[in-house]
Design an enzyme around this catalytic site. Structure first.
Site, PDB file in Angstrom:
ATOM      1  N   CYS A 200      -2.857   0.731   6.474  1.00 12.91           N
ATOM      2  CA  CYS A 200      -2.881   1.027   8.224  1.00 12.91           C
ATOM      3  C   CYS A 200      -3.753   2.136   9.314  1.00 12.91           C
ATOM      4  CB  CYS A 200      -2.006   0.293   8.567  1.00 12.91           C
ATOM      5  SG  CYS A 200      -0.300   1.388   8.591  1.00 12.91           S
TER       6      CYS A 200
ATOM      7  N   GLU B 176       4.118  -4.774  12.011  1.00 11.68           N
ATOM      8  CA  GLU B 176       2.959  -3.466  12.015  1.00 11.68           C
ATOM      9  C   GLU B 176       2.687  -3.930  11.124  1.00 11.68           C
ATOM     10  OE1 GLU B 176       3.852  -0.421  12.725  1.00 11.68           O
ATOM     11  OE2 GLU B 176       6.161  -0.718  13.609  1.00 11.68           O
ATOM     12  N   LEU B 177       1.582  -4.298  12.044  1.00 11.32           N
ATOM     13  CA  LEU B 177      -0.021  -4.698  11.227  1.00 11.32           C
ATOM     14  C   LEU B 177      -0.890  -4.054  11.121  1.00 11.32           C
ATOM     15  CD1 LEU B 177       0.765  -8.274  13.776  1.00 11.32           C
ATOM     16  CD2 LEU B 177       0.809  -7.844  11.493  1.00 11.32           C
TER      17      LEU B 177
ATOM     18  N   ASN C 232       0.905  -1.154   0.313  1.00 13.20           N
ATOM     19  CA  ASN C 232       0.100  -0.084  -0.162  1.00 13.20           C
ATOM     20  C   ASN C 232       0.833   1.222   0.022  1.00 13.20           C
ATOM     21  OD1 ASN C 232       0.751  -0.854   2.500  1.00 13.20           O
ATOM     22  ND2 ASN C 232      -1.282   0.543   3.378  1.00 13.20           N
TER      23      ASN C 232
ATOM     24  N   LYS D 298      11.965  -8.113   0.556  1.00 13.07           N
ATOM     25  CA  LYS D 298      10.815  -8.873  -0.143  1.00 13.07           C
ATOM     26  C   LYS D 298       9.418  -8.434   0.071  1.00 13.07           C
ATOM     27  CE  LYS D 298       6.885 -12.143  -0.518  1.00 13.07           C
ATOM     28  NZ  LYS D 298       6.420 -11.058  -1.492  1.00 13.07           N
TER      29      LYS D 298
ATOM     30  N   ALA E 178       5.824  -7.161  -0.926  1.00 15.03           N
ATOM     31  CA  ALA E 178       4.240  -7.272  -2.158  1.00 15.03           C
ATOM     32  C   ALA E 178       4.361  -8.355  -3.371  1.00 15.03           C
ATOM     33  CB  ALA E 178       3.237  -6.889  -1.648  1.00 15.03           C
ATOM     34  N   SER E 179       4.038  -8.959  -4.416  1.00 16.57           N
ATOM     35  CA  SER E 179       4.312  -9.485  -5.156  1.00 16.57           C
ATOM     36  C   SER E 179       3.694  -8.428  -6.319  1.00 16.57           C
ATOM     37  CB  SER E 179       3.847 -10.669  -5.307  1.00 16.57           C
ATOM     38  OG  SER E 179       3.744 -11.543  -4.166  1.00 16.57           O
TER      39      SER E 179
ATOM     40  N   GLY F 119       2.129  -5.829   7.488  1.00 15.14           N
ATOM     41  CA  GLY F 119       1.074  -7.048   6.856  1.00 15.14           C
ATOM     42  C   GLY F 119       0.283  -6.783   7.346  1.00 15.14           C
TER      43      GLY F 119
HETATM   44  P1  NAP Z   1      -0.098  -9.191   3.455  1.00  9.86           P
HETATM   45  O1  NAP Z   1      -0.713 -10.321   2.983  1.00  9.86           O
HETATM   46  O2  NAP Z   1      -0.289  -9.266   5.304  1.00  9.86           O
HETATM   47  O3  NAP Z   1       1.114  -9.039   3.412  1.00  9.86           O
HETATM   48  C1  NAP Z   1       2.424  -8.430   3.409  1.00  9.86           C
HETATM   49  C2  NAP Z   1       3.958  -9.167   2.875  1.00  9.86           C
HETATM   50  O4  NAP Z   1       3.768  -9.968   3.557  1.00  9.86           O
HETATM   51  C3  NAP Z   1       3.548  -9.630   1.533  1.00  9.86           C
HETATM   52  O5  NAP Z   1       4.565  -8.949   1.329  1.00  9.86           O
HETATM   53  C4  NAP Z   1       3.409 -10.846   1.294  1.00  9.86           C
HETATM   54  O6  NAP Z   1       3.774 -11.678   0.097  1.00  9.86           O
HETATM   55  C5  NAP Z   1       3.726 -11.392   2.092  1.00  9.86           C
HETATM   56  N1  NAP Z   1       3.485 -12.140   2.879  1.00  9.86           N
HETATM   57  C6  NAP Z   1       2.061 -13.212   2.893  1.00  9.86           C
HETATM   58  N2  NAP Z   1       2.181 -13.805   3.208  1.00  9.86           N
HETATM   59  C7  NAP Z   1       3.344 -15.276   3.453  1.00  9.86           C
HETATM   60  C8  NAP Z   1       3.833 -15.969   3.223  1.00  9.86           C
HETATM   61  N3  NAP Z   1       3.191 -17.115   4.061  1.00  9.86           N
HETATM   62  N4  NAP Z   1       4.996 -16.384   3.577  1.00  9.86           N
HETATM   63  C9  NAP Z   1       5.486 -15.441   3.833  1.00  9.86           C
HETATM   64  N5  NAP Z   1       5.414 -13.798   2.846  1.00  9.86           N
HETATM   65  C10 NAP Z   1       4.530 -13.891   2.811  1.00  9.86           C
HETATM   66  O7  NAP Z   1      -0.960  -7.358   3.555  1.00  9.86           O
HETATM   67  P2  NAP Z   1      -0.948  -6.916   2.053  1.00  9.86           P
HETATM   68  O8  NAP Z   1      -2.256  -6.932   2.015  1.00  9.86           O
HETATM   69  O9  NAP Z   1       0.265  -6.658   2.155  1.00  9.86           O
HETATM   70  O10 NAP Z   1      -1.174  -5.258   3.404  1.00  9.86           O
HETATM   71  C11 NAP Z   1      -1.807  -5.142   4.015  1.00  9.86           C
HETATM   72  C12 NAP Z   1      -2.120  -4.791   5.717  1.00  9.86           C
HETATM   73  O11 NAP Z   1      -1.590  -4.000   5.253  1.00  9.86           O
HETATM   74  C13 NAP Z   1      -2.943  -4.154   6.496  1.00  9.86           C
HETATM   75  O12 NAP Z   1      -3.612  -4.796   7.079  1.00  9.86           O
HETATM   76  C14 NAP Z   1      -2.524  -2.784   6.964  1.00  9.86           C
HETATM   77  O13 NAP Z   1      -2.931  -2.430   7.476  1.00  9.86           O
HETATM   78  C15 NAP Z   1      -0.668  -3.435   6.747  1.00  9.86           C
HETATM   79  N6  NAP Z   1       0.052  -2.562   7.352  1.00  9.86           N
HETATM   80  C16 NAP Z   1       0.410  -2.079   8.179  1.00  9.86           C
HETATM   81  C17 NAP Z   1       1.114  -0.942   8.149  1.00  9.86           C
HETATM   82  C18 NAP Z   1       1.798  -0.674  10.096  1.00  9.86           C
HETATM   83  O14 NAP Z   1       2.828   0.359  10.063  1.00  9.86           O
HETATM   84  N7  NAP Z   1       0.869  -0.688  10.948  1.00  9.86           N
HETATM   85  C19 NAP Z   1       1.561  -0.208   7.110  1.00  9.86           C
HETATM   86  C20 NAP Z   1       0.956  -0.939   6.548  1.00  9.86           C
HETATM   87  C21 NAP Z   1       0.409  -1.614   5.611  1.00  9.86           C
HETATM   88  P3  NAP Z   1       2.449 -11.157  -1.141  1.00  9.86           P
HETATM   89  O15 NAP Z   1       2.543  -9.955  -1.828  1.00  9.86           O
HETATM   90  O16 NAP Z   1       3.697 -12.387  -2.082  1.00  9.86           O
HETATM   91  O17 NAP Z   1       1.838 -12.477  -0.411  1.00  9.86           O
END
Ligand code: NAP
Length: 457
Positions: A262, A228-229, A131, A154, A156-157, A206
């Site tokens: 987030c 950071e979720l 994002n 690594k 997000a794809s 994530g």
């Molecule tokens: P996500 O689906 O949790 O993915 C985050 C990262 O993890 C991506 O690089 C993803 O790669 C990787 N990943 C997912 N499953 C994995 C696995 N089994 N093994 C290894 N890596 C894996 O989150 P997102 O959709 O990218 O982002 C949205 C989320 O992030 C929201 O919940 C948002 O609130 C949160 N966020 C939090 C903050 C903060 O600072 N607290 C900031 C921004 C966003 P792939 O793309 O290859 O699946």
């Protein structure tokens, strides 16, 4: 495995990449470790100029990188430019402050000399979301590297192009080879890598679900982890507000990155004496926003990242409507090509609805009326998340008192939540653990060592 990147605004395939074989990933990790052995020898003051150069490179390529962000994940071009600029600024803030923030600290104890010293850990793996493709990755990497670590990203794809552009930025800034590298692994390789000796820590930004998975892998290997979720930030409106000012904040706070942040304001807890008026003005302003082609300078709301995110938003909204909530504006995906959702305001939301319980990652603003300050605080805290939030009032004392009672990592009075490199950033509860930014972020991936010297004899 092939990664196919789709432009969310046009549904066209932008690019294709292959994930790296495990052997290639481990070769890069080994090179990163060898780079660390050199990089750690430098003082913080010697490392700092690289980050000033990085800021210069980011500014020089701002238009290219902004366009890439917009094409890959759909936010407006103005937002993408601001993101790249913010990365450059953050890099400068760290370059200026890191030496002081990592300086030895003297402690009075029973020996001759007692010091706290901050030393790097080694190769840190960062796993980042789409994002804010530049900001999230650099928010970890800049302090992590300045502290003397090296890093593998690594990403997000769906933002693999951005991940490679970030690596290119470090190269263009003249960093020693392999101090920062992007890897494109599959999930299995990521899991194995976390357990490998070469990795000393993991930083994930994530979702909570993926956070649990990565933290479990780090836990099995006893590796340091920062998470950071997600969030569901409350936006608390008291009964004494200037409605025009507050609604401006509500629109800006909810609509950043089309609501896919987030720290976007996600639950509007409004004092019942002003709720009707607030809702009407909020719906009016949201209804006027221009949604569409994110490359068009006049567009105010860009695309939603993909089809499944749109389906999720529709499901969360339908749940609220079925339980009696009322849509004041928007409420639908936009017809035609691309993934767009109309800016939406929903009145009469109650705590058991999905809009109030779950993270809503898109332009939907649920309003919950509250009778008094205590009820606002109770509702704000009735969430699995605790990332950010805001309180809006003319009475700053009352605002600060509420801000102290809300369970979250950061809280604002009369501003929507935003990150700033000079202030700590992070969450509690299911929003994560550890901190980024400020001196706290700089020290997260250091060995906080106690150095004690006593007289001989
Ligand atoms: P996500 O689906 O949790 O993915 C985050 C990262 O993890 C991506 O690089 C993803 O790669 C990787 N990943 C997912 N499953 C994995 C696995 N089994 N093994 C290894 N890596 C894996 O989150 P997102 O959709 O990218 O982002 C949205 C989320 O992030 C929201 O919940 C948002 O609130 C949160 N966020 C939090 C903050 C903060 O600072 N607290 C900031 C921004 C966003 P792939 O793309 O290859 O699946």
């Amino acid at each position: 495995m092939e990664i196919r990147i789709t432009n969310p605004a046009t549904e066209e395939i932008l690019s294709r990449y292959q994930t790296m074989e495990a052997g290639e990933v481990y070769a890069i990790a080994g090179a990163s470790h060898r780079a660390f052995v050199q990089w750690r020898q430098m003082t913080v003051a010697e490392r700092a100029p690289y980050f000033v150069q990085l800021a210069g490179v980011l500014r020089k390529y701002r238009e290219d990188w902004a366009r890439l962000i917009t094409l890959e994940m759909g936010k407006t071009i103005a937002e993408s430019r601001a993101e790249v600029e913010k990365c450059a600024w953050m890099s400068e803030v760290y370059a200026q402050n890191a030496e002081a923030w990592l300086a030895d600290e003297e402690v009075e104890a029973d020996g001759l000399k007692h010091r706290v010293v901050y030393q790097p850990l080694g190769v840190i793996l960062s796993i980042m979301p789409w994002n804010y493709p530049f900001w999230q990755a650099l928010r970890f990497a800049v302090p992590g590297l300045l502290a003397g670590n090296t890093s593998l990203l690594k990403h997000a794809s769906n933002v693999t192009g951005c991940a490679l552009a970030i690596e290119e930025s470090f190269r263009l800034a003249g960093f020693p080879e392999n101090v920062f590298r992007t890897i494109v692994p599959d999930y299995e390789t990521v899991g194995d890598l976390i357990g490998a000796d070469v990795i000393q820590g993991v930083s994930l930004t994530g979702s909570a679900e993926v956070g649990r998975h990565i933290a479990a892998a780090a836990g099995r290997a006893l590796k340091k982890v920062v998470l950071e979720l997600g969030g569901s930030d409350p936006f608390i409106v008291l009964d004494d507000v200037d409605l025009d000012f507050t609604v401006q904040g509500a629109v800006a706070g909810r609509m950043v990155a089309a609501g896919q942040s987030c720290i976007a304001s996600k639950r509007f807890l409004v004092h019942e004496s002003v709720a009707e008026e607030f809702a009407a003005l909020f719906a009016d302003r949201m209804g006027q926003l221009v949604t569409g082609d994110p490359l068009n300078e006049a567009t105010q709301v860009g695309a939603i990242v993909n089809e499944s995110a749109l389906v999720e938003l529709e499901g969360q909204l339908a749940d609220a409507v079925e339980r009696g909530a009322k849509i004041l504006c928007g409420g639908r995906r936009r017809e035609g090509t691309g993934f767009f959702f109309e800016p939406t305001v929903v009145m009469g939301v109650t705590p058991e609805m999905r809009l109030a319980r779950e993270e809503v990652f898109g332009p939907i603003a649920p309003i919950l009326a509250v009778p008094d300050d205590d009820a606002a605080v109770a509702l704000a805290n009735a969430s699995e998340f605790g990332l950010g939030g805001s309180v809006w009032t003319r009475n700053l004392e009352r605002g600060e008192s509420i801000a102290r009672r809300v369970e979250s990592g950061t809280l604002f009075v009369n501003s929507f939540t935003k990150s700033d490199p000079r202030m700590p950033f992070g969450g509690i509860k299911n929003s994560g653990l550890g901190r980024e930014l400020s001196h706290f972020g700089l020290r997260e991936f250091t060995n906080i060592k106690g150095l004690n010297v006593y007289k001989h004899g």
